[in-house]
Design a protein around this motif. Structure first.
Motif: not given
Length: 264
Positions: A108, A192, A195, A104
């Motif tokens: 990010e 996430v 993303k 994660q």
């Protein structure tokens, strides 16, 4: 001899020396030494390896965070990773190799700074689908250290006695234990998934088929339509393939970082 060394290290034959992107190891809930003990030395023979202490439960940074009642969450930990790379490595683009929760942080970071990431390898990454099962926390609450560590492995014989002893010692330390549980509380519901499409660099995702903490099918579903992601399922493997199948993972990671192809 010169050509042999050049070939081993992956240096180009015609252009002379070219330094490879630094390899950054990003651990999950287990701390650095316990996450990468069969891997670090092997990869260090080929890459410029860095192991940032982003998650150090007994360290001053996390203990101060607890005192001020600030959350230990994904944003805080990603900021810690960013600070380390900016201050102590300063040589982007980076190769990120991450385990579980560290996946994660890597997603990010790559979404924030795409120009600073070359390639990513994610090992049983969390935050890609349904909420993870965390028998590690239940084992810790009941002081069941053998069960705590074995929940990570499919083959329980590969749970090193020294790792069991390590957690037995750490969970006897109240400040360490409190920081651990606050990290679990602050990160376990984070996702996430939205993303993933922002990460454009080549990304290899490796899951253990028998993972009891992260659902490997949910991870596969999350990345299957993203063209820059490769997904590999390792059979007879739990939540830490870099420990349970260290030789295989060492080769896969090295091959992917050098030539961009991963596979069993």
């Amino acid at each position: 001899m010169y050509q042999t060394i050049r070939n081993i290290l992956g240096w180009p034959a015609a252009d002379g020396y070219r330094r490879s992107s630094p390899l950054i190891l990003v651990n999950g809930l287990a701390e650095q030494g316990e996450s990468w003990y069969p891997n670090h030395r092997v990869w260090q023979q080929q890459f410029d390896v860095h192991a940032p202490g982003v998650i150090v439960y007994g360290g001053q940074v996390m203990q101060d965070r607890l005192k001020t009642r600030e959350p230990i969450d994904i944003n805080f930990l990603t900021d810690r990773l960013t600070q380390y790379l900016d201050q102590y490595v300063q040589a982007p683009p980076y190769n990120l190799v991450a385990s579980s929760l560290g996946g994660q942080l890597s997603i990010e970071y790559a979404a924030r700074y795409p120009e600073k990431v070359d390639k990513i390898v994610l090992l049983c990454p969390s935050g890609f689908g349904t909420e993870e099962k965390l028998p590690i926390t239940e084992g810790a609450r009941h002081k069941n250290y053998q069960g705590l560590v074995e929940s990570t492995f499919h083959n329980r014989r590969l749970a090193s006695p020294r790792i069991v002893e390590y957690y037995a010692e750490k969970f006897a330390n109240k400040p360490w234990r409190k920081a651990f549980f606050e990290t679990v509380r602050g990160t376990k519901s984070h996702s996430v998934k939205d993303k993933l499409s922002l990460v454009k660099c080549p990304t290899l995702v490796i899951c253990g088929r028998e993972d009891r903490i992260v659902d490997p099918l949910a991870v596969e579903e999350a990345v299957k339509d993203l063209p820059n992601y490769q997904f590999v399922m390792v059979p007879n493997c739990g939540h830490a393939p870099q420990l349970e199948f260290s030789g295989l993972i060492n080769r896969m990671v090295s091959n992917f970082l050098r030539v961009g192809v991963g596979g069993v």
